[in-house]
Design an enzyme around this catalytic site. Structure first.
Site, PDB file in Angstrom:
ATOM      1  N   GLY A 169       0.819  -1.218   0.000  1.00  0.00           N
ATOM      2  CA  GLY A 169       0.000   0.000   0.000  1.00  0.00           C
ATOM      3  C   GLY A 169       0.853   1.269   0.000  1.00  0.00           C
ATOM      4  O   GLY A 169       0.578   2.213  -0.754  1.00  0.00           O
ATOM      5  N   ARG A 197       6.481 -10.554 -14.379  1.00  0.00           N
ATOM      6  CA  ARG A 197       7.582 -11.428 -13.922  1.00  0.00           C
ATOM      7  C   ARG A 197       8.095 -12.279 -15.082  1.00  0.00           C
ATOM      8  O   ARG A 197       9.300 -12.369 -15.320  1.00  0.00           O
ATOM      9  CB  ARG A 197       7.101 -12.324 -12.776  1.00  0.00           C
ATOM     10  CG  ARG A 197       7.027 -11.555 -11.463  1.00  0.00           C
ATOM     11  CD  ARG A 197       6.547 -12.407 -10.296  1.00  0.00           C
ATOM     12  NE  ARG A 197       6.711 -11.671  -9.056  1.00  0.00           N
ATOM     13  CZ  ARG A 197       5.910 -11.779  -7.999  1.00  0.00           C
ATOM     14  NH1 ARG A 197       4.880 -12.624  -8.012  1.00  0.00           N
ATOM     15  NH2 ARG A 197       6.151 -11.076  -6.915  1.00  0.00           N
ATOM     16  N   HIS A 209      -3.979 -16.946  -9.034  1.00  0.00           N
ATOM     17  CA  HIS A 209      -2.661 -16.455  -8.647  1.00  0.00           C
ATOM     18  C   HIS A 209      -1.868 -17.612  -8.035  1.00  0.00           C
ATOM     19  O   HIS A 209      -2.435 -18.537  -7.505  1.00  0.00           O
ATOM     20  CB  HIS A 209      -2.866 -15.335  -7.621  1.00  0.00           C
ATOM     21  CG  HIS A 209      -1.669 -14.476  -7.418  1.00  0.00           C
ATOM     22  ND1 HIS A 209      -0.777 -14.196  -8.409  1.00  0.00           N
ATOM     23  CD2 HIS A 209      -1.232 -13.796  -6.331  1.00  0.00           C
ATOM     24  CE1 HIS A 209       0.156 -13.400  -7.944  1.00  0.00           C
ATOM     25  NE2 HIS A 209      -0.088 -13.148  -6.685  1.00  0.00           N
TER      26      HIS A 209
HETATM   27  N1  APR Z   1      -8.132  -1.985   7.709  1.00  0.00           N
HETATM   28  C1  APR Z   1      -7.102  -1.266   7.188  1.00  0.00           C
HETATM   29  N2  APR Z   1      -5.831  -1.709   7.167  1.00  0.00           N
HETATM   30  C2  APR Z   1      -5.587  -2.936   7.689  1.00  0.00           C
HETATM   31  C3  APR Z   1      -6.615  -3.735   8.222  1.00  0.00           C
HETATM   32  C4  APR Z   1      -7.936  -3.218   8.216  1.00  0.00           C
HETATM   33  N3  APR Z   1      -8.973  -3.901   8.714  1.00  0.00           N
HETATM   34  N4  APR Z   1      -6.060  -4.898   8.657  1.00  0.00           N
HETATM   35  C5  APR Z   1      -4.741  -4.834   8.367  1.00  0.00           C
HETATM   36  N5  APR Z   1      -4.444  -3.645   7.786  1.00  0.00           N
HETATM   37  C6  APR Z   1      -3.144  -3.125   7.352  1.00  0.00           C
HETATM   38  C7  APR Z   1      -2.007  -3.437   8.305  1.00  0.00           C
HETATM   39  O1  APR Z   1      -2.035  -2.562   9.424  1.00  0.00           O
HETATM   40  C8  APR Z   1      -0.784  -3.233   7.410  1.00  0.00           C
HETATM   41  O2  APR Z   1      -0.303  -1.902   7.473  1.00  0.00           O
HETATM   42  O3  APR Z   1      -2.731  -3.746   6.144  1.00  0.00           O
HETATM   43  C9  APR Z   1      -1.322  -3.522   5.998  1.00  0.00           C
HETATM   44  C10 APR Z   1      -0.685  -4.742   5.353  1.00  0.00           C
HETATM   45  O4  APR Z   1       0.640  -4.443   5.113  1.00  0.00           O
HETATM   46  P1  APR Z   1       1.843  -5.505   5.141  1.00  0.00           P
HETATM   47  O5  APR Z   1       1.697  -6.386   6.324  1.00  0.00           O
HETATM   48  O6  APR Z   1       3.118  -4.741   4.924  1.00  0.00           O
HETATM   49  O7  APR Z   1       1.552  -6.429   3.877  1.00  0.00           O
HETATM   50  P2  APR Z   1       1.951  -6.129   2.344  1.00  0.00           P
HETATM   51  O8  APR Z   1       3.297  -6.675   2.053  1.00  0.00           O
HETATM   52  O9  APR Z   1       1.678  -4.700   2.045  1.00  0.00           O
HETATM   53  O10 APR Z   1       0.891  -7.047   1.575  1.00  0.00           O
HETATM   54  C11 APR Z   1      -0.478  -6.739   1.603  1.00  0.00           C
HETATM   55  O11 APR Z   1      -0.940  -7.663  -0.550  1.00  0.00           O
HETATM   56  O12 APR Z   1       0.344  -8.843  -2.066  1.00  0.00           O
HETATM   57  C12 APR Z   1      -0.597  -8.938  -1.035  1.00  0.00           C
HETATM   58  O13 APR Z   1      -0.125 -11.085  -0.027  1.00  0.00           O
HETATM   59  C13 APR Z   1      -0.073  -9.702   0.155  1.00  0.00           C
HETATM   60  O14 APR Z   1      -2.193  -9.944   1.241  1.00  0.00           O
HETATM   61  C14 APR Z   1      -0.981  -9.215   1.235  1.00  0.00           C
HETATM   62  C15 APR Z   1      -1.266  -7.767   0.819  1.00  0.00           C
END
Ligand code: APR
Length: 311
Positions: free
Chosen positions: A15, A152, A176
C-alpha cells in the site's frame, strides 16, 4: 475540475509503495488509510515532503477515517495479514476474508461509485469477498495478479534473451500462484513467438520461475513479500482505468460463462477503461490451456465456498 481521488487501503509495504507511485504521477489526490494509528499519517507526510524533490504535484493524506476517502473514484485494497510460519491457508483465508469484508463494507458506504482493485491474498477469493460485500456491479470489482505474473515472466524472458523488457509481451491468466496459466503461444518478443527464440526446456524453466516468483522473493527477504513489482502492476491498472486507455490486461474478473467459467473471479484478459472491466476478451485456448484454467477455477470455487461462512 479537481483531480480524482484514489484511496489505498492498507499502508504496509504494498500500500505504501502504491501510494508513492500514485502520488508521484501527479495525476491523483491520494488517500492512504490503515487501522494502525500513525502509519498512514507518517508515510503520507513523508511522501508529501518528497514532492518538491521529485517534481510531483500530487496530494496525499494519511488517515484512519473512511470519511476522508469519501467520493473516491478508485480504491485499492491491500489490507490484510501476511501468512506467518505455522499459519494454515485456511487461517489466512479466514483472517483476510474478515479484513476485506469490513473494508469493502466501509468503502462501499462512502464511495458508492468507486472501482475496486483487490490485492490482498488469496487474491481470487478476496476479490469475490469484495464483490459480494460491496454489491458493486462486476465491471467495478477486479483483482490484481495477472499483470504482476505477466511482468515477472516478461522480465525473466528479457534477461534470458538480453533484450529490453518492453520488447516482450506475455499474458498469464488463471488464479494467482501455482494456479497460474501462462499463455506461451501468445508470448512474443518483437512480435515473434517465444518458441522461435528459446528451446522448450528453457521456456519451461522460465515458466516455473514465474510460478514461484512470489515465493522466490519471500525466501530472499525473509521478513515479508514482494512490493515493488506488485505496486507497479497496481499503478499500471489504475492508469489504464483512469486514463480510459482500453488496455488489455489480465485481471481477476467475474466470469459469467466466459472461458467456461461460471460466476467466479479468475484471471482473464480484460479491457480496462473508465468503467472498469469493460470487456472480458476471449482468446482461443488449446485443450490443455482450457483444462489448466478449469483447474484454477475449481480451486477458486473451493476457497469461495470456505469464505462464504465469514460473510
Ligand atoms: N483496515 C485497514 N488496514 C488494515 C486492516 C484493516 N482492517 N487490517 C490490516 N491492515 C493493514 C495493516 O495494518 C498493514 O499496514 O494492512 C497492511 C498490510 O501491510 P503488510 O503487512 O506490509 O503487507 P503487504 O506486504 O503490504 O501485503 C499486503 O498484498 O500482495 C498482497 O499477499 C499480500 O495480502 C498481502 C497484501
Amino acid at each position: 475540475m479537481g483531480r480524482e481521488k484514489i484511496t489505498v487501503i492498507g499502508a504496509g509495504n504494498v500500500g505504501g509503495t502504491t501510494a508513492q507511485r500514485l502520488v508521484e504521477t501527479g495525476r491523483y489526490d491520494v488517500v492512504l488509510l490503515d487501522i494502525v494509528d500513525g502509519i498512514p499519517q507518517g508515510k503520507s507526510l513523508d511522501l508529501m515532503q518528497a514532492a518538491p524533490l521529485v517534481g510531483s504535484n500530487g496530494r496525499i493524506e494519511g488517515t484512519m477515517d473512511y470519511k476522508v476517502s469519501a467520493g473516491s473514484s478508485l480504491v485499492v485494497i491491500t489490507s490484510g495479514v501476511p501468512r506467518k510460519p505455522g499459519m494454515s491457508r485456511e487461517q489466512l483465508l479466514e483472517t483476510n476474508a474478515r479484513v476485506v469484508r469490513d473494508v469493502a463494507k466501509q468503502v462501499a458506504a462512502v464511495s458508492p461509485s468507486a472501482i475496486l482493485i483487490v490485492v490482498t491474498n488469496p487474491l481470487d477469493a478476496m476479490t469475490y469477498v469484495a464483490h459480494k460485500v460491496s454489491k458493486f456491479p462486476r465491471e467495478r470489482v477486479m483483482g490484481m495478479a495477472g499483470v504482476l505474473d505477466s511482468a515477472r515472466l516478461q522480465s525473466f524472458i528479457a534477461a534470458e534473451l538480453k533484450v529490453s523488457a518492453d520488447s516482450v509481451q506475455a499474458m498469464v491468466i488463471g488464479g494467482h500462484g501455482d494456479q497460474m496459466v501462462p499463455l506461451i503461444r501468445y508470448t512474443t518478443v518483437a512480435g515473434v513467438p517465444l518458441s522461435e527464440w528459446l528451446p522448450k526446456e528453457r521456456i519451461d524453466a522460465l515458466v516455473k520461475r514465474t510460478q514461484e516468483g512470489g515465493a522466490e522473493v519471500v525466501s530472499l527477504l525473509k521478513t515479508g513479500s514482494a512490493y515493488y513489482a506488485p505496486s507497479a502492476a497496481i499503478v499500471a491498472m489504475v492508469d489504464a482505468i483512469m486514463l480510459d486507455s482500453k488496455k488489455i490486461m489480465p485481471c481477476a474478473a467475474l466470469c459469467r460463462g466466459e472461458y467456461g467459467v461460471d460466476d467466479l473471479f479468475v484471471g482473464v484478459p480484460a479491457k480496462l477503461g473508465r468503467r472498469g472491466v469493460e470487456e472480458i476478451v476471449r482468446l482461443s485456448l488449446t485443450k490443455d490451456e482450457q483444462a489448466a484454467l478449469a483447474k484454477s477455477a475449481a480451486s477458486v470455487k473451493e476457497l469461495c465456498a470456505l469464505v462464504d461462512r465469514y460473510l
